[in-house]
Design a protein around this motif. Structure first.
Motif, PDB file in Angstrom:
ATOM      1  N   TYR A  43      -4.051   5.063   4.289  1.00 11.62           N
ATOM      2  CA  TYR A  43      -4.438   3.659   4.239  1.00 11.62           C
ATOM      3  C   TYR A  43      -3.468   2.840   5.076  1.00 11.62           C
ATOM      4  O   TYR A  43      -2.314   3.216   5.254  1.00 11.62           O
ATOM      5  CB  TYR A  43      -4.449   3.143   2.796  1.00 11.62           C
ATOM      6  CG  TYR A  43      -5.587   3.683   1.963  1.00 11.62           C
ATOM      7  CD1 TYR A  43      -6.707   2.897   1.692  1.00 11.62           C
ATOM      8  CD2 TYR A  43      -5.533   4.974   1.449  1.00 11.62           C
ATOM      9  CE1 TYR A  43      -7.752   3.395   0.923  1.00 11.62           C
ATOM     10  CE2 TYR A  43      -6.577   5.482   0.683  1.00 11.62           C
ATOM     11  CZ  TYR A  43      -7.683   4.687   0.425  1.00 11.62           C
ATOM     12  OH  TYR A  43      -8.718   5.177  -0.328  1.00 11.62           O
ATOM     13  N   GLN A  44      -3.961   1.707   5.579  1.00  4.06           N
ATOM     14  CA  GLN A  44      -3.113   0.907   6.449  1.00  4.06           C
ATOM     15  C   GLN A  44      -1.881   0.421   5.709  1.00  4.06           C
ATOM     16  O   GLN A  44      -1.963  -0.125   4.612  1.00  4.06           O
ATOM     17  CB  GLN A  44      -3.879  -0.300   7.001  1.00  4.06           C
ATOM     18  CG  GLN A  44      -3.014  -1.167   7.921  1.00  4.06           C
ATOM     19  CD  GLN A  44      -3.820  -2.255   8.606  1.00  4.06           C
ATOM     20  OE1 GLN A  44      -4.773  -1.970   9.314  1.00  4.06           O
ATOM     21  NE2 GLN A  44      -3.423  -3.503   8.385  1.00  4.06           N
ATOM     22  N   GLU A  83       0.838  -1.205   0.000  1.00  2.70           N
ATOM     23  CA  GLU A  83       0.000   0.000   0.000  1.00  2.70           C
ATOM     24  C   GLU A  83       0.873   1.255   0.000  1.00  2.70           C
ATOM     25  O   GLU A  83       1.764   1.406   0.837  1.00  2.70           O
ATOM     26  CB  GLU A  83      -0.897   0.007   1.249  1.00  2.70           C
ATOM     27  CG  GLU A  83      -1.813   1.204   1.361  1.00  2.70           C
ATOM     28  CD  GLU A  83      -2.758   1.330   0.180  1.00  2.70           C
ATOM     29  OE1 GLU A  83      -2.521   2.231  -0.662  1.00  2.70           O
ATOM     30  OE2 GLU A  83      -3.710   0.539   0.083  1.00  2.70           O
ATOM     31  N   ARG A  96      -0.637   4.531  -0.590  1.00  6.35           N
ATOM     32  CA  ARG A  96      -1.449   5.747  -0.419  1.00  6.35           C
ATOM     33  C   ARG A  96      -1.453   6.220   1.032  1.00  6.35           C
ATOM     34  O   ARG A  96      -1.625   5.420   1.952  1.00  6.35           O
ATOM     35  CB  ARG A  96      -2.887   5.469  -0.861  1.00  6.35           C
ATOM     36  CG  ARG A  96      -3.027   5.101  -2.319  1.00  6.35           C
ATOM     37  CD  ARG A  96      -4.427   4.611  -2.631  1.00  6.35           C
ATOM     38  NE  ARG A  96      -4.726   3.342  -1.949  1.00  6.35           N
ATOM     39  CZ  ARG A  96      -5.895   2.718  -2.009  1.00  6.35           C
ATOM     40  NH1 ARG A  96      -6.890   3.243  -2.724  1.00  6.35           N
ATOM     41  NH2 ARG A  96      -6.072   1.578  -1.361  1.00  6.35           N
TER      42      ARG A  96
END
Length: 563
Positions: A160-161, A155, A157
């Motif tokens: 986000y996690q 991920e 972004r």
């Protein structure tokens, strides 16, 4: 009358000492195999074989030629986290691996490939590209004949996690078709740094094994299960069932992977995580996992991440548990076997410059364009400096214990300061020690010098330089508990000290924030015309005495940290 305590019985970890991280274990019949990561070193993916889980032999590599391109790859990039599996229908070996190309600003550019072979020694197929969704991809063979790729989706972004979710994709090796990714899990514990997914099936349930907590001192192995391959997955209620740091902590979205604050002085093995499961022929269950051994009194893991083995069992509730109390890895396991003999670790060049599978090169395979085995020895042609990420003439082997002696004899005739040949203790292109023969205008002769390169320095530091006569030179390196001592002698001459004992702890994962380990090797450099040749008539690394792993009762936090 007092009695000395009885020494522990069984096999001692690590079973694969030195830089051997991210183990993936599989069984075919009565034979066991472990694949380990190689990062920027080639040949790629070390393949080890055993018939009893106790005695392991390096039998080869999955990729030995130019089928993958690692030139220009950053340090600790390259081939990550191989997954070795056996198709239950036809017994074919499958291997999935990631090539990490870039980690700039936390955006990971990575490609994942699958190869296969009928025998572990090959020939292996051409790499089949499958995805770039993330890293640590693995392959699961379901009992209905279907195959699934399971990967950490990285991920990128904000908000986000991090680092992301585990995704599953249906895969058909016959056509190369890969299905759409389905997010199936976001972590069993709250440690974060989710990675290394492996799927298994037992009693009709799907079990997802993951590594959580970063690949440092908070590392762990976790389990979740589901009735269907794509979930929903139920998390193991105890969290990690294997970890060196058993205290719970919250680390989701925490970007640091080393986490030295979770160093546990009571843990026999450190950094335990990245597990892989196998059932032995006698019905027992085992997890191969990475681990590290810091130098006593420090958190400097100069050998890198190694491979250890733990016995586990299925409890009445259908979860994996250690066979010993608690989740901490054990230094000794209940397998017939003795400590790895020091002679078993020795590596040497054979007659006429023959090289065993224990030798490696950087980012490109050893080939006759720059390295040739000849009757007089190994002939190596100089190319880029040791700082290059492209064409480095370095042939090296892993350091596999805290105490070792290496020696090589070679002949080279440099005519300019930009030409050199010698022995190196090497971590990466910014961190190494190089005992090299070169040419000096000041002395108007060949010289031997000890050069130190460190990330924190603006230029290479020449620790000592001495004029030497013409003819062959023998260089010796003694490594002892984080100290490196070089010496040299002319042909049939006496030994001369070269710079005294030098602290080599700066070449560790924990200082450099890397993923590999120290290597000892032969190197030749030529920035004049790429024509200097050195002939190495012999090279050997020997481990002359069993090392004391518990040399210091005081296992304190680091005495050596990043400057």
């Amino acid at each position: 009358m007092t009695f000395a305590p009885e020494p522990p019985r069984g096999l001692r970890n690590p079973i694969l000492p030195g830089f051997n991280p991210d183990p993936s274990i599989a069984r075919r019949g009565d034979d066991y195999y472990i694949a380990t990561s190689t990062f920027e070193w080639l040949p790629a993916v070390q393949l080890h074989h055993s018939t009893d889980l106790a005695h392991w032999e390096l039998v080869g590599h999955a990729i030995t030629d130019r089928r993958i391109d690692l030139r220009g790859i950053h340090p600790s990039g390259g081939v990550w986290a191989p997954c070795l599996s056996v198709d239950p229908e036809d017994g074919r070996f499958y291997l999935v691996f990631s090539i990490m190309k870039s980690q700039t600003v936390d955006v990971f550019d990575v490609d994942n490939f699958v190869i296969w072979a009928d025998e572990i020694t090959g020939p292996w197929s051409e790499p089949l590209y499958v995805n770039s969704v993330g890293f640590d991809s693995s392959l699961f063979h379901d009992d209905d004949g279907s195959k699934w790729l399971v990967t950490l989706e990285w991920e990128t972004r904000p908000g986000y996690q991090h680092p992301g979710s585990i995704v599953a994709q249906r895969f058909d090796p016959a056509t190369g078709e890969v299905g759409a990714p389905v997010r199936i899990h976001q972590g069993t514990s709250d440690r974060g740094a989710l990675e290394a997914p492996h799927l298994y099936k037992r009693d009709g349930r799907y079990y997802l094994m993951t590594a959580e907590g970063g690949t440092g001192y908070g590392h762990s192995v976790c389990l979740a299960r589901a009735e269907r391959v794509c979930g929903p997955y139920e998390s193991d209620p105890i969290g990690p069932f294997l970890t060196s740091a058993p205290q719970p902590y919250f680390g989701r979205d925490y970007r640091d992977f080393l986490r030295p604050e979770f160093f546990n002085p009571d843990a026999p093995m450190q950094k335990a995580g990245h597990g892989s499961l196998v059932e032995s022929t006698d019905g027992r269950w085992w997890v191969a996992h990475l681990s590290s051994r810091p130098l006593p009194g420090t958190t400097s893991c100069v050998l890198g991440r190694e491979t250890s083995l733990q016995e586990v069992r299925w409890n009445d509730d259908g979860w994996l548990r250690m066979t010993t109390p608690g989740p901490m890895p054990q230094e000794y396991v209940d397998l017939p076997g003795e400590d790895i003999s020091t002679s078993d670790l020795d590596v040497e060049m054979g007659a006429a410059g023959a090289l065993s599978p224990h030798f490696a090169s950087l980012r490109a395979p050893i080939d006759p364009s720059w390295c040739v085995s000849a009757p007089e020895g190994l002939r190596v042609r100089g190319r880029d400096s040791l700082h290059s990420r492209f064409d480095v003439s370095l042939v090296a082997t892993r350091l596999r214990a805290f105490t070792a002696v290496a020696e090589t004899t070679f002949e080279a005739a440099p005519v300019r300061y930009s030409q050199a040949a010698g022995m190196t203790l090497f971590y990466d292109d910014r961190n190494f020690l190089f005992a090299r023969v070169s040419w000096s205008e000041q002395y108007e002769s060949r010289t031997i010098a000890l050069v130190r390169a460190r990330t924190v320095d603006e230029f290479d530091e020449v620790l000592v330089e001495q004029p030497i006569p013409d003819g062959p030179v023998t260089v010796r390196l003694q490594v002892d508990q984080g100290l490196a001592t070089f010496a040299w002698r002319p042909e049939a001459g006496a030994w001369h000290d070269l710079g005294g004992s030098v602290d080599s702890q700066f070449m560790s994962d924990d200082v450099i924030r890397g993923f590999t380990g120290q290597f000892i090797g032969m190197a030749v450099v030529d920035a004049l015309g790429k024509s200097l040749e050195a002939t190495f008539t012999d090279f050997a690394v020997r481990y002359p005495a069993a090392e004391v792993r518990d040399a210091a009762d005081d296992r304190r936090l680091p005495t050596h940290t990043t400057p």
